[in-house]
Design a protein around this motif. Structure first.
Motif, PDB file in Angstrom:
ATOM      1  N   PRO A   3       0.708  -0.995  -0.085  1.00 18.38           N
ATOM      2  CA  PRO A   3      -0.071  -0.143   0.011  1.00 18.38           C
ATOM      3  C   PRO A   3       0.843   1.229  -0.022  1.00 18.38           C
ATOM      4  O   PRO A   3       1.965   1.310   0.427  1.00 18.38           O
ATOM      5  N   SER A   4       0.339   2.400  -0.640  1.00 12.89           N
ATOM      6  CA  SER A   4       1.083   3.573  -0.636  1.00 12.89           C
ATOM      7  C   SER A   4       0.771   4.392   0.834  1.00 12.89           C
ATOM      8  O   SER A   4       1.415   5.055   1.199  1.00 12.89           O
ATOM      9  N   ARG A   5      -0.274   3.992   1.570  1.00  9.29           N
ATOM     10  CA  ARG A   5      -0.498   4.275   3.117  1.00  9.29           C
ATOM     11  C   ARG A   5      -1.361   3.128   3.739  1.00  9.29           C
ATOM     12  O   ARG A   5      -2.251   2.853   2.856  1.00  9.29           O
ATOM     13  N   ILE A   6      -1.104   3.325   4.867  1.00  6.50           N
ATOM     14  CA  ILE A   6      -2.223   2.375   5.762  1.00  6.50           C
ATOM     15  C   ILE A   6      -2.615   3.205   6.834  1.00  6.50           C
ATOM     16  O   ILE A   6      -2.077   3.856   7.523  1.00  6.50           O
ATOM     17  N   VAL A   7      -4.031   2.998   6.649  1.00  4.54           N
ATOM     18  CA  VAL A   7      -4.797   4.030   7.783  1.00  4.54           C
ATOM     19  C   VAL A   7      -5.219   3.026   8.731  1.00  4.54           C
ATOM     20  O   VAL A   7      -6.272   2.182   8.601  1.00  4.54           O
ATOM     21  N   ILE A   8      -4.766   3.098  10.076  1.00  2.09           N
ATOM     22  CA  ILE A   8      -5.287   2.184  10.897  1.00  2.09           C
ATOM     23  C   ILE A   8      -6.245   2.849  11.937  1.00  2.09           C
ATOM     24  O   ILE A   8      -5.935   4.062  12.348  1.00  2.09           O
ATOM     25  N   ILE A   9      -7.407   2.485  12.277  1.00  2.00           N
ATOM     26  CA  ILE A   9      -8.570   3.132  13.039  1.00  2.00           C
ATOM     27  C   ILE A   9      -8.827   2.117  14.129  1.00  2.00           C
ATOM     28  O   ILE A   9      -8.731   0.809  14.174  1.00  2.00           O
ATOM     29  N   SER A  10      -8.606   2.920  15.467  1.00  2.00           N
ATOM     30  CA  SER A  10      -8.862   2.197  16.815  1.00  2.00           C
ATOM     31  C   SER A  10      -9.343   3.056  17.885  1.00  2.00           C
ATOM     32  O   SER A  10      -9.477   4.347  17.631  1.00  2.00           O
ATOM     33  N   ASP A  11     -10.438   2.448  18.543  1.00  2.00           N
ATOM     34  CA  ASP A  11     -11.029   3.081  19.487  1.00  2.00           C
ATOM     35  C   ASP A  11     -10.019   4.040  20.372  1.00  2.00           C
ATOM     36  O   ASP A  11     -10.393   5.220  20.671  1.00  2.00           O
ATOM     37  N   GLN A  12      -9.100   3.497  20.932  1.00  2.00           N
ATOM     38  CA  GLN A  12      -8.266   4.221  21.516  1.00  2.00           C
ATOM     39  C   GLN A  12      -6.566   4.112  21.243  1.00  2.00           C
ATOM     40  O   GLN A  12      -6.382   3.013  20.616  1.00  2.00           O
ATOM     41  N   SER A  13      -5.846   4.924  21.843  1.00  2.00           N
ATOM     42  CA  SER A  13      -4.392   5.059  21.233  1.00  2.00           C
ATOM     43  C   SER A  13      -3.489   4.803  22.533  1.00  2.00           C
ATOM     44  O   SER A  13      -2.268   4.802  22.312  1.00  2.00           O
ATOM     45  N   SER A  14      -3.925   4.173  23.552  1.00  3.47           N
ATOM     46  CA  SER A  14      -3.217   3.852  24.626  1.00  3.47           C
ATOM     47  C   SER A  14      -3.191   2.032  24.675  1.00  3.47           C
ATOM     48  O   SER A  14      -4.499   1.627  24.434  1.00  3.47           O
ATOM     49  N   ALA A  15      -2.233   1.445  25.245  1.00  4.52           N
ATOM     50  CA  ALA A  15      -2.325  -0.032  25.331  1.00  4.52           C
ATOM     51  C   ALA A  15      -3.283  -0.572  26.503  1.00  4.52           C
ATOM     52  O   ALA A  15      -2.602  -1.330  27.134  1.00  4.52           O
ATOM     53  N   THR A  16      -4.480  -0.106  26.573  1.00  6.65           N
ATOM     54  CA  THR A  16      -5.481  -0.560  27.553  1.00  6.65           C
ATOM     55  C   THR A  16      -5.807  -2.118  27.323  1.00  6.65           C
ATOM     56  O   THR A  16      -6.308  -2.501  28.315  1.00  6.65           O
ATOM     57  N   GLY A  17      -5.417  -2.788  26.385  1.00 10.25           N
ATOM     58  CA  GLY A  17      -6.238  -3.967  25.982  1.00 10.25           C
ATOM     59  C   GLY A  17      -5.580  -4.547  24.735  1.00 10.25           C
ATOM     60  O   GLY A  17      -4.705  -3.827  24.086  1.00 10.25           O
ATOM     61  N   GLY A  18      -5.774  -5.716  24.399  1.00 15.02           N
ATOM     62  CA  GLY A  18      -5.089  -6.430  23.380  1.00 15.02           C
ATOM     63  C   GLY A  18      -5.203  -5.804  21.862  1.00 15.02           C
ATOM     64  O   GLY A  18      -4.269  -5.686  21.394  1.00 15.02           O
ATOM     65  N   ALA A  19      -6.389  -5.440  21.801  1.00 15.63           N
ATOM     66  CA  ALA A  19      -6.779  -4.670  20.384  1.00 15.63           C
ATOM     67  C   ALA A  19      -6.010  -3.347  20.215  1.00 15.63           C
ATOM     68  O   ALA A  19      -5.517  -3.204  19.194  1.00 15.63           O
ATOM     69  N   GLU A  20      -6.224  -2.558  21.365  1.00 18.69           N
ATOM     70  CA  GLU A  20      -5.312  -1.193  21.297  1.00 18.69           C
ATOM     71  C   GLU A  20      -3.708  -1.530  21.222  1.00 18.69           C
ATOM     72  O   GLU A  20      -3.010  -0.964  20.203  1.00 18.69           O
ATOM     73  N   ALA A  21      -3.431  -2.521  21.922  1.00 15.94           N
ATOM     74  CA  ALA A  21      -1.876  -2.711  21.860  1.00 15.94           C
ATOM     75  C   ALA A  21      -1.390  -3.322  20.363  1.00 15.94           C
ATOM     76  O   ALA A  21      -0.214  -2.842  19.932  1.00 15.94           O
ATOM     77  N   LEU A  22      -2.288  -4.193  19.877  1.00 17.32           N
ATOM     78  CA  LEU A  22      -1.911  -4.606  18.537  1.00 17.32           C
ATOM     79  C   LEU A  22      -2.132  -3.811  17.326  1.00 17.32           C
ATOM     80  O   LEU A  22      -1.401  -3.806  16.422  1.00 17.32           O
ATOM     81  N   TRP A 391       3.779 -11.478  11.637  1.00 16.14           N
ATOM     82  CA  TRP A 391       2.457 -11.089  11.957  1.00 16.14           C
ATOM     83  C   TRP A 391       2.444  -9.938  10.683  1.00 16.14           C
ATOM     84  O   TRP A 391       1.175  -9.780  10.160  1.00 16.14           O
ATOM     85  N   ARG A 392       3.356  -8.952  10.894  1.00 21.63           N
ATOM     86  CA  ARG A 392       3.337  -7.697   9.896  1.00 21.63           C
ATOM     87  C   ARG A 392       3.049  -8.363   8.405  1.00 21.63           C
ATOM     88  O   ARG A 392       2.178  -7.841   7.630  1.00 21.63           O
ATOM     89  N   ASP A 393       3.857  -9.294   8.098  1.00 22.09           N
ATOM     90  CA  ASP A 393       3.669  -9.734   6.944  1.00 22.09           C
ATOM     91  C   ASP A 393       2.518 -10.451   6.231  1.00 22.09           C
ATOM     92  O   ASP A 393       1.979 -10.337   5.234  1.00 22.09           O
ATOM     93  N   SER A 394       1.663 -11.066   7.355  1.00 27.23           N
ATOM     94  CA  SER A 394       0.590 -11.666   7.257  1.00 27.23           C
ATOM     95  C   SER A 394      -0.440 -10.591   6.961  1.00 27.23           C
ATOM     96  O   SER A 394      -1.458 -10.779   6.084  1.00 27.23           O
ATOM     97  N   LEU A 395      -0.503  -9.553   7.775  1.00 25.61           N
ATOM     98  CA  LEU A 395      -1.312  -8.321   7.510  1.00 25.61           C
ATOM     99  C   LEU A 395      -1.068  -7.641   6.000  1.00 25.61           C
ATOM    100  O   LEU A 395      -1.975  -7.325   5.324  1.00 25.61           O
ATOM    101  N   LEU A 396       0.200  -7.642   5.684  1.00 24.72           N
ATOM    102  CA  LEU A 396       0.542  -6.981   4.421  1.00 24.72           C
ATOM    103  C   LEU A 396      -0.123  -7.919   3.245  1.00 24.72           C
ATOM    104  O   LEU A 396      -0.518  -7.290   2.141  1.00 24.72           O
ATOM    105  N   ALA A 397      -0.136  -9.300   3.686  1.00 29.13           N
ATOM    106  CA  ALA A 397      -0.712  -9.960   2.530  1.00 29.13           C
ATOM    107  C   ALA A 397      -2.238  -9.878   2.294  1.00 29.13           C
ATOM    108  O   ALA A 397      -2.681  -9.929   1.349  1.00 29.13           O
TER     109      ALA A 397
END
Length: 424
Positions: A3-22, A391-397
């Motif tokens: 991708p020329s850019r990846i836009v990551i969207i998350s409820d929160q920006s602190s690692a308070t849970g697994g989803a945010e940390a990932l 993991w990064r490469d799996s997401l890129l795939a």
């Protein structure tokens, strides 16, 4: 195709849970790989642990439980401000080779984020860190009956069942929110991909409108707390690592160690910390610790307990502990526990009760069994996870798959009337 850019969207920006940390980890990994990243978050975003090279777009709002009742209900069902923020970001950054990755929406962004993303669904990946994309209460668990739920989400039986961990009113809110999600994002029609963190999640998620054909398994990365094996057979402490909340079963673990006579050490914080600390003064409370700080004390662990009341989709800390040679104690509906049990490094509690969990703890009294479980965990559990780069490469795939498919169909955009179905 990168991708020329990846836009990551998350409820929160602190690692308070697994989803945010990932979500944060993925942003850093893509940035290190030289791919431009924009991180869109529902909270303030000012303290996001991200390098300056990553653009942060923030809504500046708080999670629903920190708002007034009226505002929590209104914005929880449809957060118009969140939709506008995401739409502005798309209008400013979008191009045929930009991809979007949604990690979390149930705490701040609401189903409105799906309306904002409807025009770019052919280049969208949605990460199912839990079951909220399918189950209204996010866990396929009946908290009233204390058992796994097998009902079809939003069916008549589901609507009539009081299963919420708080109240029937909360269940009504969650059902309404799930219905709004279904209207703003039609899983069976959408070209978006859904990344699941364990293959056993797929049968649960497909009970709703999500299509099995659009689900892709991407196991979470996990790194051992300790590279050398923890000699668990020489230790006595049982550890719990995670959020101190009802659904995590912390009190169940405290009740069980009171029966078994072990010492429980809890690494984590949460809404039940104060109450449980008064109720169980014998428990050692360590608070939140970093990965390296956990590594400093995990050497005293005989086992890690994962007493969650809901079926755990993954259990990151369980994999981190197992790879360190710390055996697991868990219930049979935990996906990681099922796999670890087959490897011979998990002690299963047959029923979700203090007595059953205490019986599992009692099995830890066999030094030979604990040593063998520790050795198997240290040697074999790495197969249940992956490295950060893998993991990064799996997401890129997944992104490459979406970009290729989008190019083939021309990236069709839904009708404006459909996108505005729940606009306010």
């Amino acid at each position: 195709m990168i991708p020329s850019r990846i836009v990551i969207i998350s409820d929160q920006s602190s690692a308070t849970g697994g989803a945010e940390a990932l979500a944060l980890l993925s942003a850093r990994l893509f940035d290190e790989a030289g791919i431009p990243v924009t991180f869109v978050t529902g909270d303030e975003g000012a303290d996001a642990p991200l390098p300056a090279s990553i653009e942060v777009v923030s809504l500046g709002q708080k999670p629903l439980m920190q708002r007034s009742f009226a505002k929590g209900v209104r914005d929880g069902l449809y957060n118009s401000a969140a939709r506008r923020m995401v739409e502005r970001t798309i209008a400013r950054l979008d191009a045929p080779d930009v991809v979007y990755h949604l990690h979390g929406w149930s705490q701040i962004l609401s189903p409105a984020v799906f309306a904002a993303l409807s025009g770019v669904e052919s280049r969208l990946v949605i990460h199912a860190h839990d079951f909220f994309m399918s189950c209204p209460n996010g866990g396929f668990f009946n908290f009233v009956k204390n058992e796994t739920c097998h009902l079809t989400p939003l069916s008549q039986k589901c609507l009539a069942t009081n299963c919420d961990k708080r109240s029937p009113a909360q269940k009504a809110f969650r059902v309404t929110r799930a219905a709004v999600r279904a209207r703003t994002f039609s899983g069976r029609k959408s070209p978006a991909l859904v990344a699941v963190i364990h293959p056993s999640m797929s049968p649960f998620l497909s009970k709703s409108d999500l299509s099995l054909e659009r689900l892709r398994t991407v196991r979470n990365p996990a790194s051992a707390f300790s590279e050398s094996r923890v000699a668990a057979e020489k230790n006595n402490d049982i550890f719990f690592i995670g959020r101190v909340a009802r659904e995590k079963g912390v009190e169940l673990a405290a009740q069980a160690v009171r029966i078994s006579g072990h010492r429980l050490r809890i690494i984590g914080e949460g809404p039940e910390r104060e109450t449980l600390a008064k109720r169980y003064p014998e428990v050692a409370w360590e608070g939140w610790l970093s990965h390296s700080e956990i590594a400093d004390i995990i050497g005293t662990a005989r086992a890690l307990v994962m007493p969650s009341l809901v079926p755990e989709p993954f259990g990151l800390v369980a994999l981190e502990a197992l790879q360190s040679g710390v055996p697991l104690v868990a219930f049979p509906d935990s996906f990681v526990a099922q796999e670890a049990s087959k490897l011979g490094c998990c002690f299963i509690a047959s029923e979700r009760s203090p007595e059953s969990l205490a019986e599992a703890f009692a099995k830890l009294g066999d030094d030979v069994a604990v040593r063998e479980a520790s050795q198997r965990a240290h040697i074999a559990s790495g197969a249940l996870t992956c490295s950060e780069i893998e993991w990064r490469d799996s997401l890129l795939a997944l992104y490459a798959e979406q970009l290729a498919a989008s190019a083939d169909v021309g990236g069709s955009v839904p009708a404006q009337a459909e996108r505005d179905a729940f606009a306010t």
